[in-house]
Design a protein around this motif. Structure first.
Motif, mmCIF file in Angstrom:
data_model
loop_
_atom_site.group_PDB
_atom_site.id
_atom_site.type_symbol
_atom_site.label_atom_id
_atom_site.label_comp_id
_atom_site.label_asym_id
_atom_site.label_seq_id
_atom_site.Cartn_x
_atom_site.Cartn_y
_atom_site.Cartn_z
ATOM 1 N N LEU A 35 0.842 -1.192 0.000
ATOM 2 C CA LEU A 35 0.000 0.000 0.000
ATOM 3 C C LEU A 35 0.878 1.243 0.000
ATOM 4 O O LEU A 35 2.053 1.176 0.375
ATOM 5 N N PRO A 36 0.320 2.377 -0.399
ATOM 6 C CA PRO A 36 1.100 3.613 -0.290
ATOM 7 C C PRO A 36 1.563 3.805 1.155
ATOM 8 O O PRO A 36 0.821 3.546 2.096
ATOM 9 N N GLY A 37 2.778 4.217 1.318
ATOM 10 C CA GLY A 37 3.341 4.373 2.658
ATOM 11 C C GLY A 37 4.151 3.161 3.078
ATOM 12 O O GLY A 37 4.748 3.147 4.143
ATOM 13 N N GLY A 38 4.142 2.110 2.262
ATOM 14 C CA GLY A 38 4.974 0.951 2.529
ATOM 15 C C GLY A 38 4.323 -0.159 3.327
ATOM 16 O O GLY A 38 4.911 -1.221 3.488
ATOM 17 N N TYR A 39 3.113 0.067 3.871
ATOM 18 C CA TYR A 39 2.450 -0.991 4.626
ATOM 19 C C TYR A 39 2.005 -2.092 3.680
ATOM 20 O O TYR A 39 1.601 -1.815 2.549
ATOM 21 N N ARG A 40 2.099 -3.334 4.123
ATOM 22 C CA ARG A 40 1.746 -4.470 3.282
ATOM 23 C C ARG A 40 0.535 -5.199 3.844
ATOM 24 O O ARG A 40 0.432 -5.392 5.049
ATOM 25 N N VAL A 41 -0.357 -5.594 2.951
ATOM 26 C CA VAL A 41 -1.514 -6.407 3.299
ATOM 27 C C VAL A 41 -1.532 -7.591 2.344
ATOM 28 O O VAL A 41 -0.782 -7.623 1.381
ATOM 29 N N GLY A 42 -2.389 -8.543 2.610
ATOM 30 C CA GLY A 42 -2.436 -9.722 1.756
ATOM 31 C C GLY A 42 -3.838 -10.034 1.288
ATOM 32 O O GLY A 42 -4.813 -9.358 1.620
ATOM 33 N N LEU A 43 -3.925 -11.107 0.526
ATOM 34 C CA LEU A 43 -5.208 -11.521 -0.033
ATOM 35 C C LEU A 43 -6.205 -11.935 1.046
ATOM 36 O O LEU A 43 -7.409 -11.793 0.851
ATOM 37 N N ASP A 44 -5.719 -12.437 2.167
ATOM 38 C CA ASP A 44 -6.612 -12.832 3.255
ATOM 39 C C ASP A 44 -7.458 -11.646 3.711
ATOM 40 O O ASP A 44 -8.676 -11.757 3.863
ATOM 41 N N GLY A 45 -6.829 -10.516 3.911
ATOM 42 C CA GLY A 45 -7.557 -9.322 4.321
ATOM 43 C C GLY A 45 -8.495 -8.807 3.247
ATOM 44 O O GLY A 45 -9.609 -8.376 3.537
ATOM 45 N N VAL A 46 -8.057 -8.882 1.997
ATOM 46 C CA VAL A 46 -8.891 -8.430 0.885
ATOM 47 C C VAL A 46 -10.107 -9.344 0.737
ATOM 48 O O VAL A 46 -11.240 -8.864 0.600
ATOM 49 N N ILE A 47 -9.886 -10.647 0.810
ATOM 50 C CA ILE A 47 -10.996 -11.606 0.730
ATOM 51 C C ILE A 47 -11.952 -11.392 1.900
ATOM 52 O O ILE A 47 -13.164 -11.503 1.753
ATOM 53 N N GLY A 48 -11.403 -11.046 3.056
ATOM 54 C CA GLY A 48 -12.213 -10.806 4.242
ATOM 55 C C GLY A 48 -13.181 -9.641 4.095
ATOM 56 O O GLY A 48 -14.132 -9.515 4.857
ATOM 57 N N LEU A 49 -12.945 -8.791 3.118
ATOM 58 C CA LEU A 49 -13.849 -7.664 2.879
ATOM 59 C C LEU A 49 -15.171 -8.103 2.248
ATOM 60 O O LEU A 49 -16.138 -7.346 2.265
ATOM 61 N N ILE A 50 -15.219 -9.313 1.691
ATOM 62 C CA ILE A 50 -16.448 -9.823 1.089
ATOM 63 C C ILE A 50 -17.430 -10.136 2.214
ATOM 64 O O ILE A 50 -17.164 -11.005 3.048
ATOM 65 N N PRO A 51 -18.567 -9.448 2.247
ATOM 66 C CA PRO A 51 -19.524 -9.669 3.344
ATOM 67 C C PRO A 51 -20.030 -11.114 3.387
ATOM 68 O O PRO A 51 -20.297 -11.728 2.360
ATOM 69 N N GLY A 52 -20.137 -11.612 4.608
ATOM 70 C CA GLY A 52 -20.735 -12.924 4.809
ATOM 71 C C GLY A 52 -19.794 -14.095 4.679
ATOM 72 O O GLY A 52 -19.643 -14.876 5.595
ATOM 73 N N ILE A 53 -19.132 -14.222 3.567
ATOM 74 C CA ILE A 53 -18.336 -15.426 3.311
ATOM 75 C C ILE A 53 -16.830 -15.176 3.270
ATOM 76 O O ILE A 53 -16.036 -16.109 3.366
ATOM 77 N N GLY A 54 -16.407 -13.927 3.167
ATOM 78 C CA GLY A 54 -14.986 -13.613 3.023
ATOM 79 C C GLY A 54 -14.117 -14.134 4.146
ATOM 80 O O GLY A 54 -13.062 -14.727 3.917
ATOM 81 N N ASP A 55 -14.565 -13.921 5.387
ATOM 82 C CA ASP A 55 -13.769 -14.382 6.528
ATOM 83 C C ASP A 55 -13.734 -15.904 6.614
ATOM 84 O O ASP A 55 -12.733 -16.486 7.028
#
Length: 124
Positions: A35-55
């Motif tokens: 991400l801008p600023g150098g912080y890193r995230v992964g697909l787990d967090g992105v998938i977790g954004l899907i309501p209901g089933i992401g987590d």
């Protein structure tokens, strides 16, 4: 005598190959997106954004690392700690907004690979 391995954190070549694969998966799930600023995230967090089933999907992917550790005959105490990491990320991740932020920060998969590698390194 210990066998040489590609990864100094593991015991033998078989463990090195598995560890390398799991490290790559953990990186993909927890730190693959910069991400801008150098912080890193992964697909787990992105998938977790899907309501209901992401987590639920994220927990399933994270559980693969625990299953592989069990196949390597990691003791129950280490497996329980790994499972707790996945459970914490899943339960807190369900909470809207706060859970999504927590998913990006907690990085259960990287924690679990570190636990696995520490066990393999210390129990040659």
């Amino acid at each position: 005598m210990k066998a040489k391995s590609a990864n100094p954190n593991t015991v033998n070549k078989g463990h090195a190959a598995i560890s390398q694969r799991l490290e790559r998966l953990a990186w993909l799930l927890d730190s693959s997106i910069r991400l801008p600023g150098g912080y890193r995230v992964g697909l787990d967090g992105v998938i977790g954004l899907i309501p209901g089933i992401g987590d639920l999907i994220g927990a399933g992917l994270s559980s693969y690392i625990v299953v592989e550790a069990a196949r390597l005959k990691v003791p129950l105490r280490v497996l329980a700690r790994m499972g707790l990491n996945v459970l914490i990320e899943f339960v807190v991740g369900i909470v809207p907004i706060f859970g999504d932020i927590f998913d990006f920060a907690f990085k259960a998969n990287l924690r679990n690979v570190r636990l696995l590698n520490a066990y393999l390194r210390n129990n040659a």
